[in-house]
Design a protein around this motif. Structure first.
Motif, short mmCIF file in Angstrom:
data_model
loop_
_atom_site.label_atom_id
_atom_site.label_comp_id
_atom_site.label_asym_id
_atom_site.label_seq_id
_atom_site.Cartn_x
_atom_site.Cartn_y
_atom_site.Cartn_z
N SER A 206 0.83 -1.36 0.10
CA SER A 206 -0.10 -0.28 -0.01
C SER A 206 0.86 1.13 0.01
O SER A 206 0.57 2.31 -0.70
CB SER A 206 -0.68 -0.13 1.10
OG SER A 206 -1.64 -1.27 1.01
N ARG A 219 -4.67 2.98 3.27
CA ARG A 219 -4.08 2.76 4.88
C ARG A 219 -3.01 2.19 4.75
O ARG A 219 -2.82 0.96 4.20
CB ARG A 219 -5.21 2.09 5.63
CG ARG A 219 -6.15 3.18 6.16
CD ARG A 219 -7.37 2.51 7.10
NE ARG A 219 -6.82 2.03 8.21
CZ ARG A 219 -7.13 0.97 9.02
NH1 ARG A 219 -8.22 0.55 8.96
NH2 ARG A 219 -6.58 0.59 10.08
N THR A 234 -4.83 -3.77 5.17
CA THR A 234 -5.83 -3.69 3.80
C THR A 234 -6.55 -5.19 3.88
O THR A 234 -6.18 -6.19 4.00
CB THR A 234 -4.86 -3.91 2.62
OG1 THR A 234 -3.79 -2.93 2.51
CG2 THR A 234 -5.82 -3.68 1.37
N ASP A 250 -4.65 -3.44 -5.22
CA ASP A 250 -4.09 -3.69 -3.78
C ASP A 250 -4.71 -4.83 -3.14
O ASP A 250 -6.08 -4.77 -3.28
CB ASP A 250 -4.07 -2.19 -3.06
CG ASP A 250 -3.34 -2.17 -2.01
OD1 ASP A 250 -2.20 -3.31 -1.91
OD2 ASP A 250 -3.74 -1.84 -0.94
MG MG Z 1 -1.45 -2.98 2.57
#
Ligand code: MG
Ligand code: GDP
Ligand code: ZN
Length: 329
Positions: A206, A219, A234, A250
């Motif tokens: 991320s 985040r 995530t 992601d």
């Molecule tokens: Mg992540």
């Protein structure tokens, strides 16, 4: 008992419904966000898909093209999942053997992200990822992140892996979100395509995406000092548009990358450097383990295949024989 007031299927009341075609950009397990033109429509899946696709954790995944029927409250019902061009999948976590977790569908490139430290590189994870990518003919690449954390003692091992995978033809990127090194190359690799990034928790997936796409604001998590493992910040897979063109998916951190839908005798085909030797094995269903007249083992003996990759192959082969009970560690 049938409801005498309900219109029969296919009647004008049913055909008057609005149908839209869209792209699944977020899959949380119970709801799917479907992008149709400028709108994003939170949608559910018809119960019957769940039954038909019972061997997967989710009938619909990010990257799917779907048809939805618009409900009066602005939500949608996914009525059709269009055929997939490809998918990146693994064995679902948990006990049920054979259950498939599809991370994303209809993708142009799959990147496995590892960090040099916190957590350290897991070559078995990389090889398993590459096997599943090769199986679906997905162009794959490797990102070694947290280059800033590299210590002199790490150098030989890290550069060995970089050269090994680059030598096999996989793009290898060395990045640091902290110093910015390698981020231009990563951004360039994502441009104009649909890419997926996957890897263990805490390696910086991320963070990398935030760095190459300002405004994304994904985040990010703390890596626990105690366990050296990332926390699962995530929690669902999502597909994000990039201002440079293209999309990136992601994904939540994966503790392991287990194989699915693979026979032991096929495995050698997905180790790309084995391929030239396969036709020369004495037995056509050679698993390159104990069999006599094995051209792969001969290539290992001549140093034309690295012992590291051959050992990794054997590890995966044995785990396939064991039904993938203990994988990717
Ligand atoms: Mg992540
Ligand atoms: N030192 C260093 N830390 C990083 C780097 N990239 C990410 N991190 C940190 O690693 C942790 C996990 O990052 P995150 O992006 O949430 O990882 P993800 O679970 O793979 O998405 C966070 O504390 C980040 O700040 C890097 O290149 N260098
Ligand atoms: Zn062989």
């Amino acid at each position: 008992m049938s409801d005498p007031l309900a219109p029969p299927p296919g009647s004008p009341a049913d055909t008057a419904a609005t149908f839209l075609e869209g792209l699944v950009i977020r899959a949380t397990g119970s709801w799917y966000d479907v992008q149709a033109g400028e709108q994003v429509i939170p949608s559910k899946v018809r119960g019957r898909f769940r039954l038909e696709e019972s061997e997967t954790t989710s009938p619909v995944v990010v990257g799917d093209r779907v048809t939805i029927r618009l409900n009066e409250d602005g939500t949608g019902l996914i009525t059709e999942i269009h055929p997939r061009r490809n998918e990146l999948k693994r064995r679902a976590a948990g006990r049920r053997v054979g259950l498939v977790h599809v991370l994303a569908a209809n993708i142009d490139a799959a990147w496995v992200v590892q960090s040099i430290r916190l957590p350290k590189i897991n070559p078995g994870f990389i090889d398993r990822f590459l096997v599943m990518a090769e199986r679906d003919e997905l162009p794959a690449g490797i990102v070694f992140n947290k280059l800033d954390l590299m210590k002199p003692a790490d150098r030989d091992a890290v550069f060995f892996l970089r050269d090994l995978y680059a030598g096999l033809g996989y793009p290898v990127l060395m990045t640091s979100v902290k110093t910015g090194e390698g981020l231009d190359a990563f951004a360039a690799a994502l441009r104009g395509r649909v890419s997926v990034v996957a890897g263990p928790s805490g390696v910086g997936k991320s963070s990398l995406l935030n760095a190459v796409e300002p405004g994304l604001n994904l985040r990010i998590g703390e890596v626990s000092r105690k366990t050296k493992k990332g926390r699962h910040t995530t929690t669902y897979a999502a597909l994000y548009p990039l201002s440079s063109g293209g999309f990136v998916v992601d994904t939540p951190g994966l503790r392991e990358f287990g194989l699915v839908d693979l026979e032991p005798a096929e495995l050698g085909h997905y180790f790309v450097e084995f391929r030239p030797f396969l036709p020369a094995c004495h037995f056509p269903d050679c698993t390159h383990d104990h069999e006599p007249g094995c051209a792969v083992k001969e290539a290992v003996a001549r140093d034309e295949i690295t012992p590291e990759r051959y050992e990794s192959y054997l590890n995966i082969l044995y785990s396939l024989h064991l039904g993938e009970k203990d994988v990717g560690r």
